[in-house]
Enzyme design. Structure first.
Site, PDB file in Angstrom:
ATOM      1  CB  SER A 285      55.370  38.643  45.266  1.00 23.97           C
ATOM      2  OG  SER A 285      55.613  37.646  46.237  1.00 23.97           O
TER       3      SER A 285
ATOM      4  CB  THR B   6      15.353  49.211  21.374  1.00 27.64           C
ATOM      5  OG1 THR B   6      14.509  49.698  20.340  1.00 27.64           O
ATOM      6  CG2 THR B   6      14.499  48.660  22.507  1.00 27.64           C
ATOM      7  CG  HIS B   7      18.100  49.591  17.757  1.00 34.95           C
ATOM      8  ND1 HIS B   7      18.931  48.629  17.266  1.00 34.95           N
ATOM      9  CD2 HIS B   7      16.900  48.971  17.977  1.00 34.95           C
ATOM     10  CE1 HIS B   7      18.282  47.482  17.158  1.00 34.95           C
ATOM     11  NE2 HIS B   7      17.044  47.661  17.600  1.00 34.95           N
TER      12      HIS B   7
ATOM     13  CB  SER C 226      35.358  73.040  33.056  1.00 38.70           C
ATOM     14  OG  SER C 226      36.308  73.704  32.244  1.00 38.70           O
TER      15      SER C 226
ATOM     16  CE  LYS D 228      32.139  70.954  30.303  1.00 38.06           C
ATOM     17  NZ  LYS D 228      31.565  70.086  29.307  1.00 38.06           N
TER      18      LYS D 228
ATOM     19  CD  GLU E 177      32.947  62.098  31.882  1.00 35.86           C
ATOM     20  OE1 GLU E 177      33.302  62.375  30.746  1.00 35.86           O
ATOM     21  OE2 GLU E 177      32.960  62.921  32.812  1.00 35.86           O
TER      22      GLU E 177
ATOM     23  CE  LYS F  72      50.775  36.443  45.325  1.00 37.75           C
ATOM     24  NZ  LYS F  72      50.697  35.172  44.553  1.00 37.75           N
TER      25      LYS F  72
HETATM   26  N1  ARG Z   1      55.371  34.442  46.081  1.00 38.65           N
HETATM   27  C1  ARG Z   1      55.025  33.188  45.486  1.00 38.65           C
HETATM   28  C2  ARG Z   1      53.692  33.315  44.740  1.00 38.65           C
HETATM   29  O1  ARG Z   1      53.012  34.235  44.991  1.00 38.65           O
HETATM   30  C3  ARG Z   1      54.894  32.134  46.533  1.00 38.65           C
HETATM   31  C4  ARG Z   1      55.134  30.764  46.044  1.00 38.65           C
HETATM   32  C5  ARG Z   1      56.518  30.613  45.588  1.00 38.65           C
HETATM   33  N2  ARG Z   1      56.850  29.243  45.437  1.00 38.65           N
HETATM   34  C6  ARG Z   1      58.005  28.869  44.902  1.00 38.65           C
HETATM   35  N3  ARG Z   1      58.240  27.610  44.856  1.00 38.65           N
HETATM   36  N4  ARG Z   1      58.855  29.723  44.432  1.00 38.65           N
HETATM   37  O2  ARG Z   1      53.342  32.508  43.919  1.00 38.65           O
END
Ligand code: ARG
Length: 464
Positions: free
Chosen positions: A26, A158-159, A280, A286, A293, A328
Protein backbone atom coordinates in the site's frame (compact mmCIF):
# COMPACT_ATOMS: atom_id res chain seq x y z
CA UNK A 1 23.46 -3.33 -0.05
CA UNK A 2 21.52 -6.35 1.17
CA UNK A 3 17.78 -5.92 1.39
CA UNK A 4 16.62 -5.29 4.96
CA UNK A 5 14.86 -8.32 6.38
CA UNK A 6 11.11 -8.34 6.70
CA UNK A 7 9.97 -8.33 10.33
CA UNK A 8 8.39 -11.74 9.82
CA UNK A 9 11.41 -13.24 7.99
CA UNK A 10 12.03 -15.68 10.85
CA UNK A 11 8.53 -17.10 10.57
CA UNK A 12 8.07 -17.52 6.85
CA UNK A 13 10.60 -19.43 4.84
CA UNK A 14 11.62 -18.21 1.42
CA UNK A 15 10.95 -14.92 -0.25
CA UNK A 16 7.49 -13.61 -1.12
CA UNK A 17 6.72 -13.96 -4.80
CA UNK A 18 7.27 -10.69 -6.63
CA UNK A 19 3.72 -10.52 -7.88
CA UNK A 20 2.47 -11.03 -4.33
CA UNK A 21 4.74 -8.25 -3.07
CA UNK A 22 3.26 -5.86 -5.59
CA UNK A 23 -0.26 -6.98 -4.96
CA UNK A 24 -0.10 -6.54 -1.21
CA UNK A 25 1.73 -3.23 -0.95
CA UNK A 26 0.00 0.00 0.00
CA UNK A 27 3.10 2.18 0.09
CA UNK A 28 2.32 3.54 -3.36
CA UNK A 29 -0.75 5.27 -1.95
CA UNK A 30 -0.36 5.37 1.83
CA UNK A 31 2.89 7.35 1.71
CA UNK A 32 0.76 10.43 2.08
CA UNK A 33 0.28 9.33 5.70
CA UNK A 34 3.97 9.84 6.39
CA UNK A 35 3.62 12.98 8.52
CA UNK A 36 0.92 11.61 10.78
CA UNK A 37 2.74 8.28 10.96
CA UNK A 38 5.88 10.01 12.20
CA UNK A 39 3.98 12.26 14.61
CA UNK A 40 2.22 9.16 15.97
CA UNK A 41 5.52 7.31 16.35
CA UNK A 42 7.12 10.19 18.22
CA UNK A 43 4.22 10.31 20.67
CA UNK A 44 4.43 6.54 21.09
CA UNK A 45 8.20 6.66 21.70
CA UNK A 46 7.81 9.44 24.26
CA UNK A 47 5.29 7.32 26.12
CA UNK A 48 7.61 4.29 25.96
CA UNK A 49 10.38 6.40 27.51
CA UNK A 50 8.09 7.77 30.22
CA UNK A 51 7.10 4.19 31.05
CA UNK A 52 10.79 3.19 31.12
CA UNK A 53 10.32 0.74 28.28
CA UNK A 54 13.07 2.55 26.36
CA UNK A 55 15.85 4.82 27.65
CA UNK A 56 16.04 8.56 27.18
CA UNK A 57 19.05 8.15 24.93
CA UNK A 58 17.04 5.76 22.77
CA UNK A 59 14.13 8.19 22.69
CA UNK A 60 16.44 11.00 21.57
CA UNK A 61 17.87 8.86 18.80
CA UNK A 62 14.40 7.73 17.67
CA UNK A 63 13.05 11.26 17.57
CA UNK A 64 16.04 12.62 15.69
CA UNK A 65 15.88 9.75 13.21
CA UNK A 66 12.14 10.12 12.63
CA UNK A 67 12.40 13.86 12.12
CA UNK A 68 15.18 13.36 9.59
CA UNK A 69 13.12 10.74 7.76
CA UNK A 70 10.20 13.16 7.69
CA UNK A 71 12.40 15.83 6.16
CA UNK A 72 13.78 13.39 3.59
CA UNK A 73 10.29 12.39 2.53
CA UNK A 74 9.10 16.01 2.42
CA UNK A 75 12.02 17.04 0.22
CA UNK A 76 11.66 14.05 -2.09
CA UNK A 77 15.05 12.62 -1.13
CA UNK A 78 13.59 9.51 0.50
CA UNK A 79 13.65 6.44 -1.68
CA UNK A 80 10.48 4.47 -1.30
CA UNK A 81 10.91 0.76 -1.77
CA UNK A 82 7.57 -0.88 -2.49
CA UNK A 83 8.79 -4.17 -1.03
CA UNK A 84 8.51 -2.38 2.32
CA UNK A 85 4.74 -2.87 1.96
CA UNK A 86 3.46 0.25 3.62
CA UNK A 87 4.44 3.59 5.08
CA UNK A 88 4.71 2.13 8.58
CA UNK A 89 7.28 -0.48 7.55
CA UNK A 90 9.11 1.95 5.29
CA UNK A 91 9.60 4.47 8.08
CA UNK A 92 10.55 1.82 10.62
CA UNK A 93 13.08 0.21 8.28
CA UNK A 94 14.62 3.58 7.49
CA UNK A 95 14.84 4.34 11.20
CA UNK A 96 16.60 1.06 11.97
CA UNK A 97 19.00 1.69 9.12
CA UNK A 98 19.70 5.16 10.48
CA UNK A 99 20.01 4.58 14.23
CA UNK A 100 20.43 0.84 14.60
CA UNK A 101 19.18 -1.06 17.64
CA UNK A 102 17.23 1.79 19.23
CA UNK A 103 15.08 1.85 16.09
CA UNK A 104 14.13 -1.77 16.71
CA UNK A 105 12.42 -0.71 19.95
CA UNK A 106 9.99 1.77 18.39
CA UNK A 107 7.37 -0.85 17.65
CA UNK A 108 7.26 -1.99 21.29
CA UNK A 109 3.65 -2.51 22.38
CA UNK A 110 2.37 -1.54 18.98
CA UNK A 111 0.97 -3.27 15.92
CA UNK A 112 0.45 -1.82 12.50
CA UNK A 113 -3.21 -2.45 13.20
CA UNK A 114 -3.50 0.18 15.92
CA UNK A 115 -0.88 2.29 14.16
CA UNK A 116 -2.75 2.59 10.89
CA UNK A 117 -6.05 3.12 12.69
CA UNK A 118 -4.40 6.03 14.50
CA UNK A 119 -2.82 7.41 11.34
CA UNK A 120 -6.05 7.60 9.35
CA UNK A 121 -7.80 9.31 12.24
CA UNK A 122 -5.02 11.87 12.48
CA UNK A 123 -5.03 12.39 8.74
CA UNK A 124 -8.80 12.76 8.54
CA UNK A 125 -8.85 15.15 11.47
CA UNK A 126 -6.64 17.54 9.48
CA UNK A 127 -8.39 16.90 6.21
CA UNK A 128 -11.80 17.62 7.68
CA UNK A 129 -10.55 21.03 8.79
CA UNK A 130 -9.30 21.75 5.28
CA UNK A 131 -12.60 20.68 3.70
CA UNK A 132 -14.49 22.78 6.24
CA UNK A 133 -12.37 25.81 5.35
CA UNK A 134 -13.04 25.25 1.65
CA UNK A 135 -16.77 25.01 2.40
CA UNK A 136 -16.55 28.31 4.28
CA UNK A 137 -14.83 29.96 1.30
CA UNK A 138 -17.57 28.75 -1.01
CA UNK A 139 -20.26 29.96 1.38
CA UNK A 140 -18.61 33.37 1.54
CA UNK A 141 -18.55 33.58 -2.24
CA UNK A 142 -22.27 32.74 -2.31
CA UNK A 143 -23.08 35.34 0.35
CA UNK A 144 -21.02 37.99 -1.46
CA UNK A 145 -22.95 37.28 -4.62
CA UNK A 146 -26.29 37.21 -2.75
CA UNK A 147 -25.61 40.70 -1.39
CA UNK A 148 -25.67 42.05 -4.94
CA UNK A 149 -29.06 40.60 -5.80
CA UNK A 150 -31.29 41.13 -2.77
CA UNK A 151 -33.86 43.12 -4.74
CA UNK A 152 -33.61 41.15 -7.97
CA UNK A 153 -36.31 38.60 -8.56
CA UNK A 154 -36.11 35.30 -10.42
CA UNK A 155 -38.57 32.49 -10.93
CA UNK A 156 -38.22 29.54 -8.58
CA UNK A 157 -39.06 26.19 -10.11
CA UNK A 158 -40.70 23.10 -8.73
CA UNK A 159 -40.78 20.11 -11.08
CA UNK A 160 -38.74 22.45 -13.31
CA UNK A 161 -41.95 24.39 -13.94
CA UNK A 162 -42.24 28.04 -12.94
CA UNK A 163 -43.53 28.19 -9.38
CA UNK A 164 -43.14 31.34 -7.31
CA UNK A 165 -41.01 34.47 -7.61
CA UNK A 166 -37.98 34.59 -5.33
CA UNK A 167 -35.12 36.94 -4.61
CA UNK A 168 -31.95 35.87 -6.42
CA UNK A 169 -30.22 36.37 -3.08
CA UNK A 170 -32.52 33.81 -1.45
CA UNK A 171 -31.78 31.35 -4.22
CA UNK A 172 -28.03 31.72 -3.62
CA UNK A 173 -28.49 31.53 0.14
CA UNK A 174 -30.31 28.22 -0.21
CA UNK A 175 -26.92 26.70 -1.05
CA UNK A 176 -25.29 28.42 1.91
CA UNK A 177 -27.76 26.51 4.10
CA UNK A 178 -26.90 23.18 2.45
CA UNK A 179 -23.18 23.74 2.85
CA UNK A 180 -23.68 24.79 6.47
CA UNK A 181 -25.21 21.40 7.18
CA UNK A 182 -22.28 19.77 5.40
CA UNK A 183 -19.88 21.78 7.55
CA UNK A 184 -21.53 20.72 10.77
CA UNK A 185 -21.84 17.11 9.62
CA UNK A 186 -18.06 17.12 9.18
CA UNK A 187 -17.64 18.64 12.63
CA UNK A 188 -19.73 15.78 14.01
CA UNK A 189 -17.71 13.21 12.13
CA UNK A 190 -14.45 14.76 13.37
CA UNK A 191 -15.68 14.66 16.94
CA UNK A 192 -16.53 10.99 16.73
CA UNK A 193 -13.25 9.97 15.11
CA UNK A 194 -11.09 12.02 17.46
CA UNK A 195 -10.26 9.14 19.81
CA UNK A 196 -6.97 7.28 19.96
CA UNK A 197 -6.71 3.54 19.24
CA UNK A 198 -2.96 3.44 19.88
CA UNK A 199 -2.15 0.83 22.51
CA UNK A 200 -4.81 -1.57 21.27
CA UNK A 201 -2.01 -3.58 19.67
CA UNK A 202 -2.92 -6.16 17.07
CA UNK A 203 -6.31 -6.80 18.69
CA UNK A 204 -6.03 -7.64 22.39
CA UNK A 205 -3.89 -4.81 23.75
CA UNK A 206 -0.50 -5.33 25.38
CA UNK A 207 0.93 -6.91 28.51
CA UNK A 208 3.33 -3.95 28.73
CA UNK A 209 2.41 -1.02 30.98
CA UNK A 210 1.55 1.39 28.16
CA UNK A 211 0.11 4.77 29.12
CA UNK A 212 -2.56 5.15 26.49
CA UNK A 213 -3.90 8.43 27.88
CA UNK A 214 -0.48 9.96 27.52
CA UNK A 215 -0.14 9.20 23.81
CA UNK A 216 -3.74 10.19 23.17
CA UNK A 217 -3.19 13.53 24.87
CA UNK A 218 0.11 14.17 23.09
CA UNK A 219 -1.62 13.62 19.76
CA UNK A 220 -4.49 15.95 20.61
CA UNK A 221 -7.12 13.23 20.80
CA UNK A 222 -10.10 13.94 23.04
CA UNK A 223 -10.08 10.41 24.48
CA UNK A 224 -8.81 6.87 24.01
CA UNK A 225 -10.85 4.07 22.45
CA UNK A 226 -12.28 1.70 25.05
CA UNK A 227 -12.25 -1.69 23.40
CA UNK A 228 -9.16 -2.94 21.60
CA UNK A 229 -11.09 -5.51 19.55
CA UNK A 230 -13.31 -2.81 18.13
CA UNK A 231 -10.54 -0.22 17.90
CA UNK A 232 -8.32 -2.06 15.43
CA UNK A 233 -11.06 -2.74 12.94
CA UNK A 234 -13.35 0.26 13.30
CA UNK A 235 -13.54 2.22 10.06
CA UNK A 236 -17.03 3.60 10.66
CA UNK A 237 -15.49 7.04 10.61
CA UNK A 238 -14.18 6.47 7.07
CA UNK A 239 -17.68 5.61 5.90
CA UNK A 240 -19.06 8.62 7.77
CA UNK A 241 -16.47 10.89 6.22
CA UNK A 242 -17.32 9.53 2.79
CA UNK A 243 -21.00 10.08 3.44
CA UNK A 244 -20.24 13.69 4.42
CA UNK A 245 -18.30 14.04 1.17
CA UNK A 246 -21.14 12.44 -0.77
CA UNK A 247 -23.65 15.00 0.46
CA UNK A 248 -21.24 17.85 -0.28
CA UNK A 249 -20.87 16.38 -3.76
CA UNK A 250 -24.67 16.15 -4.07
CA UNK A 251 -25.06 19.80 -3.16
CA UNK A 252 -22.26 20.86 -5.49
CA UNK A 253 -23.80 18.78 -8.24
CA UNK A 254 -27.20 20.41 -7.81
CA UNK A 255 -25.65 23.86 -7.95
CA UNK A 256 -23.72 22.80 -11.04
CA UNK A 257 -26.84 21.40 -12.70
CA UNK A 258 -28.80 24.61 -12.05
CA UNK A 259 -26.05 26.74 -13.47
CA UNK A 260 -25.50 24.54 -16.50
CA UNK A 261 -29.19 25.11 -17.26
CA UNK A 262 -29.01 28.80 -16.41
CA UNK A 263 -26.17 29.37 -18.88
CA UNK A 264 -28.17 27.95 -21.79
CA UNK A 265 -29.56 30.28 -24.44
CA UNK A 266 -33.00 29.10 -23.38
CA UNK A 267 -32.59 30.30 -19.79
CA UNK A 268 -29.87 32.93 -20.17
CA UNK A 269 -29.98 33.64 -16.43
CA UNK A 270 -26.25 33.81 -15.72
CA UNK A 271 -22.90 34.44 -17.35
CA UNK A 272 -19.64 33.01 -16.06
CA UNK A 273 -16.30 34.63 -16.92
CA UNK A 274 -14.51 33.20 -19.94
CA UNK A 275 -11.77 32.09 -17.53
CA UNK A 276 -14.14 29.39 -16.28
CA UNK A 277 -15.54 28.26 -19.61
CA UNK A 278 -14.15 26.13 -22.41
CA UNK A 279 -14.68 26.16 -26.16
CA UNK A 280 -15.30 23.48 -28.74
CA UNK A 281 -12.68 22.04 -31.06
CA UNK A 282 -15.17 22.19 -33.92
CA UNK A 283 -17.95 24.68 -33.24
CA UNK A 284 -16.49 28.18 -33.11
CA UNK A 285 -19.42 29.74 -31.27
CA UNK A 286 -19.34 27.47 -28.21
CA UNK A 287 -18.87 28.53 -24.62
CA UNK A 288 -19.20 25.42 -22.56
CA UNK A 289 -19.62 25.07 -18.80
CA UNK A 290 -17.22 22.12 -18.55
CA UNK A 291 -16.08 22.90 -15.01
CA UNK A 292 -19.66 22.70 -13.79
CA UNK A 293 -20.21 19.49 -15.72
CA UNK A 294 -17.10 18.00 -14.14
CA UNK A 295 -18.27 19.00 -10.68
CA UNK A 296 -21.53 17.18 -11.47
CA UNK A 297 -19.69 14.22 -12.97
CA UNK A 298 -17.21 13.79 -10.15
CA UNK A 299 -20.11 13.18 -7.79
CA UNK A 300 -20.18 9.67 -9.22
CA UNK A 301 -16.68 8.97 -7.99
CA UNK A 302 -17.46 10.23 -4.51
CA UNK A 303 -20.61 8.12 -4.22
CA UNK A 304 -18.56 5.22 -5.53
CA UNK A 305 -16.04 5.73 -2.73
CA UNK A 306 -18.82 5.56 -0.14
CA UNK A 307 -20.25 2.42 -1.71
CA UNK A 308 -16.79 0.87 -1.84
CA UNK A 309 -16.13 1.64 1.81
CA UNK A 310 -19.45 0.24 3.00
CA UNK A 311 -18.88 -2.87 0.94
CA UNK A 312 -15.35 -3.31 2.26
CA UNK A 313 -16.75 -3.27 5.80
CA UNK A 314 -19.57 -5.66 5.09
CA UNK A 315 -19.09 -9.23 6.30
CA UNK A 316 -15.51 -8.88 7.44
CA UNK A 317 -14.98 -11.26 10.30
CA UNK A 318 -13.76 -9.70 13.55
CA UNK A 319 -11.29 -7.96 13.68
CA UNK A 320 -8.53 -6.49 11.50
CA UNK A 321 -8.36 -7.94 8.01
CA UNK A 322 -6.20 -6.78 5.16
CA UNK A 323 -9.37 -5.72 3.35
CA UNK A 324 -9.21 -2.61 5.48
CA UNK A 325 -6.09 -1.46 3.67
CA UNK A 326 -8.35 -0.50 0.78
CA UNK A 327 -10.06 2.16 2.94
CA UNK A 328 -7.37 4.70 2.19
CA UNK A 329 -7.72 4.60 -1.59
CA UNK A 330 -11.33 5.72 -1.31
CA UNK A 331 -10.81 8.20 1.49
CA UNK A 332 -7.94 9.87 -0.37
CA UNK A 333 -9.75 9.89 -3.69
CA UNK A 334 -12.87 11.48 -2.20
CA UNK A 335 -10.77 14.01 -0.32
CA UNK A 336 -8.92 15.02 -3.49
CA UNK A 337 -12.22 15.46 -5.29
CA UNK A 338 -13.64 17.55 -2.46
CA UNK A 339 -10.64 19.84 -2.45
CA UNK A 340 -10.65 20.49 -6.17
CA UNK A 341 -14.44 20.78 -6.57
CA UNK A 342 -14.97 23.10 -3.62
CA UNK A 343 -12.17 25.36 -4.80
CA UNK A 344 -13.35 25.61 -8.37
CA UNK A 345 -16.97 26.04 -7.27
CA UNK A 346 -16.02 29.03 -5.11
CA UNK A 347 -14.10 30.56 -8.03
CA UNK A 348 -17.02 30.05 -10.41
CA UNK A 349 -19.49 31.59 -7.95
CA UNK A 350 -17.19 34.61 -7.59
CA UNK A 351 -16.96 34.98 -11.37
CA UNK A 352 -20.60 34.59 -12.33
CA UNK A 353 -23.14 37.37 -12.78
CA UNK A 354 -26.90 37.11 -13.03
CA UNK A 355 -28.48 38.69 -16.10
CA UNK A 356 -30.99 40.54 -13.95
CA UNK A 357 -32.47 42.51 -16.84
CA UNK A 358 -33.20 39.46 -18.89
CA UNK A 359 -34.57 37.55 -15.90
CA UNK A 360 -36.82 40.48 -14.95
CA UNK A 361 -38.09 40.80 -18.53
CA UNK A 362 -39.21 37.18 -18.43
CA UNK A 363 -40.96 37.26 -15.07
CA UNK A 364 -44.41 37.74 -16.62
CA UNK A 365 -44.20 34.27 -18.12
CA UNK A 366 -45.46 31.35 -16.14
CA UNK A 367 -48.07 32.93 -13.84
CA UNK A 368 -45.65 33.34 -10.95
CA UNK A 369 -48.20 35.53 -9.14
CA UNK A 370 -50.98 32.93 -9.15
CA UNK A 371 -50.42 31.75 -5.58
CA UNK A 372 -50.31 35.34 -4.37
CA UNK A 373 -53.67 35.95 -6.06
CA UNK A 374 -55.13 32.96 -4.24
CA UNK A 375 -53.80 34.40 -0.99
CA UNK A 376 -55.39 37.78 -1.91
CA UNK A 377 -58.72 35.94 -1.99
CA UNK A 378 -57.97 34.21 1.33
CA UNK A 379 -57.43 37.66 2.86
CA UNK A 380 -60.95 38.50 1.63
CA UNK A 381 -62.51 35.50 3.32
CA UNK A 382 -62.48 32.95 0.50
CA UNK A 383 -61.50 29.46 1.73
CA UNK A 384 -58.10 28.58 0.28
CA UNK A 385 -59.24 25.48 -1.58
CA UNK A 386 -61.94 27.54 -3.31
CA UNK A 387 -59.48 30.38 -4.01
CA UNK A 388 -57.08 27.86 -5.58
CA UNK A 389 -59.87 26.73 -7.91
CA UNK A 390 -60.86 30.28 -8.86
CA UNK A 391 -57.28 31.23 -9.76
CA UNK A 392 -56.78 27.95 -11.59
CA UNK A 393 -59.79 28.77 -13.72
CA UNK A 394 -58.46 32.28 -14.40
CA UNK A 395 -55.06 30.90 -15.48
CA UNK A 396 -56.78 28.44 -17.82
CA UNK A 397 -58.87 31.30 -19.20
CA UNK A 398 -55.71 33.36 -19.87
CA UNK A 399 -54.13 30.46 -21.70
CA UNK A 400 -57.23 29.94 -23.78
CA UNK A 401 -57.31 33.62 -24.72
CA UNK A 402 -53.59 33.67 -25.49
CA UNK A 403 -52.85 35.98 -22.53
CA UNK A 404 -49.54 35.35 -20.85
CA UNK A 405 -50.36 36.96 -17.50
CA UNK A 406 -53.21 37.42 -15.07
CA UNK A 407 -52.71 41.19 -14.91
CA UNK A 408 -54.12 41.67 -18.41
CA UNK A 409 -57.55 40.29 -17.46
CA UNK A 410 -60.16 43.01 -17.01
CA UNK A 411 -61.75 43.76 -13.64
CA UNK A 412 -65.06 42.43 -15.04
CA UNK A 413 -63.39 39.14 -15.88
CA UNK A 414 -61.94 38.92 -12.38
CA UNK A 415 -65.29 39.77 -10.79
CA UNK A 416 -67.07 37.26 -12.96
CA UNK A 417 -64.78 34.63 -11.44
CA UNK A 418 -65.19 35.92 -7.86
CA UNK A 419 -67.12 38.88 -6.54
CA UNK A 420 -64.61 39.38 -3.71
CA UNK A 421 -62.08 40.73 -6.20
CA UNK A 422 -61.72 44.51 -6.37
CA UNK A 423 -59.63 47.00 -8.33
CA UNK A 424 -56.75 46.70 -5.82
CA UNK A 425 -56.12 43.21 -7.22
CA UNK A 426 -53.75 44.65 -9.82
CA UNK A 427 -51.31 45.67 -7.08
CA UNK A 428 -50.86 41.96 -6.26
CA UNK A 429 -50.37 40.94 -9.84
CA UNK A 430 -46.69 41.41 -10.37
CA UNK A 431 -44.02 38.88 -9.46
CA UNK A 432 -41.53 41.39 -8.03
CA UNK A 433 -44.25 42.85 -5.80
CA UNK A 434 -45.26 39.36 -4.67
CA UNK A 435 -41.68 38.62 -3.74
CA UNK A 436 -41.45 41.83 -1.69
CA UNK A 437 -44.69 40.94 0.09
CA UNK A 438 -43.55 37.59 1.50
CA UNK A 439 -43.83 37.84 5.24
CA UNK A 440 -43.09 34.39 6.61
CA UNK A 441 -39.81 33.76 8.42
CA UNK A 442 -37.28 32.22 6.03
CA UNK A 443 -39.34 33.20 2.98
CA UNK A 444 -37.55 33.83 -0.30
CA UNK A 445 -38.15 37.58 -0.51
CA UNK A 446 -35.71 40.47 -0.06
CA UNK A 447 -36.71 41.09 3.56
CA UNK A 448 -35.77 37.59 4.74
CA UNK A 449 -32.77 37.51 2.39
CA UNK A 450 -31.32 40.62 4.02
CA UNK A 451 -31.78 39.05 7.46
CA UNK A 452 -30.09 35.84 6.30
CA UNK A 453 -27.20 37.72 4.75
CA UNK A 454 -26.57 39.57 7.99
CA UNK A 455 -26.65 36.27 9.87
CA UNK A 456 -24.27 34.48 7.52
CA UNK A 457 -21.77 37.32 7.34
CA UNK A 458 -21.45 37.20 11.11
CA UNK A 459 -21.42 33.42 11.27
CA UNK A 460 -18.85 32.95 8.51
CA UNK A 461 -16.60 35.65 9.93
CA UNK A 462 -16.30 33.70 13.16
CA UNK A 463 -15.48 30.47 11.42
CA UNK A 464 -11.96 31.35 10.42
N1 ARG B 1 -1.00 -1.31 5.29
C1 ARG B 1 -1.88 -1.86 6.27
C2 ARG B 1 -3.25 -1.16 6.19
O1 ARG B 1 -3.30 -0.13 5.63
C3 ARG B 1 -1.32 -1.67 7.64
C4 ARG B 1 -1.79 -2.66 8.63
C5 ARG B 1 -1.34 -4.01 8.26
N2 ARG B 1 -1.50 -4.90 9.35
C6 ARG B 1 -1.28 -6.20 9.21
N3 ARG B 1 -1.39 -6.93 10.26
N4 ARG B 1 -1.00 -6.74 8.07
O2 ARG B 1 -4.23 -1.63 6.69
Amino acid sequence: MAKPEKSWQKRLSGATDESAVHFVESLSFDQRLYKVDIVGSIAHAEMLAAQKLITHAELTAIKKGLIEIGEEIASGRFRFDLTQEDIHMAVEAALIEKIGDAGKKLHTGRSRNDQVATDIRLWLRDDIEIVQTLITHLQRALVRSAEKYIDDVMPAYTHLQRAQPVSIASYLLSFVEMFARDWSRLADCRKRLNVCPLGSGAVGGSTLPLDREKTAKALGFADITYNSIDAVSDRDFCAEYLFCCSLIAAHLSRLAEDWILYTTTEFGFIRTDDAYCTGSSMMPQKRNPDMLELIRGKTGGVYGALMAMLTILKAQPSTYNRDLQEDKRHVFAASDTMHSCLQIAAAIVSHTVFNTGRIAAGLDEGFLDATALAEYLVKRGVPFRQAHGIVGTLVAQCEKEGKSKLAVLSLEQFQAACDKIEADVYAVLNPAGVCRAYQTAGAAGPTAAAVQIRYWKEELKERM
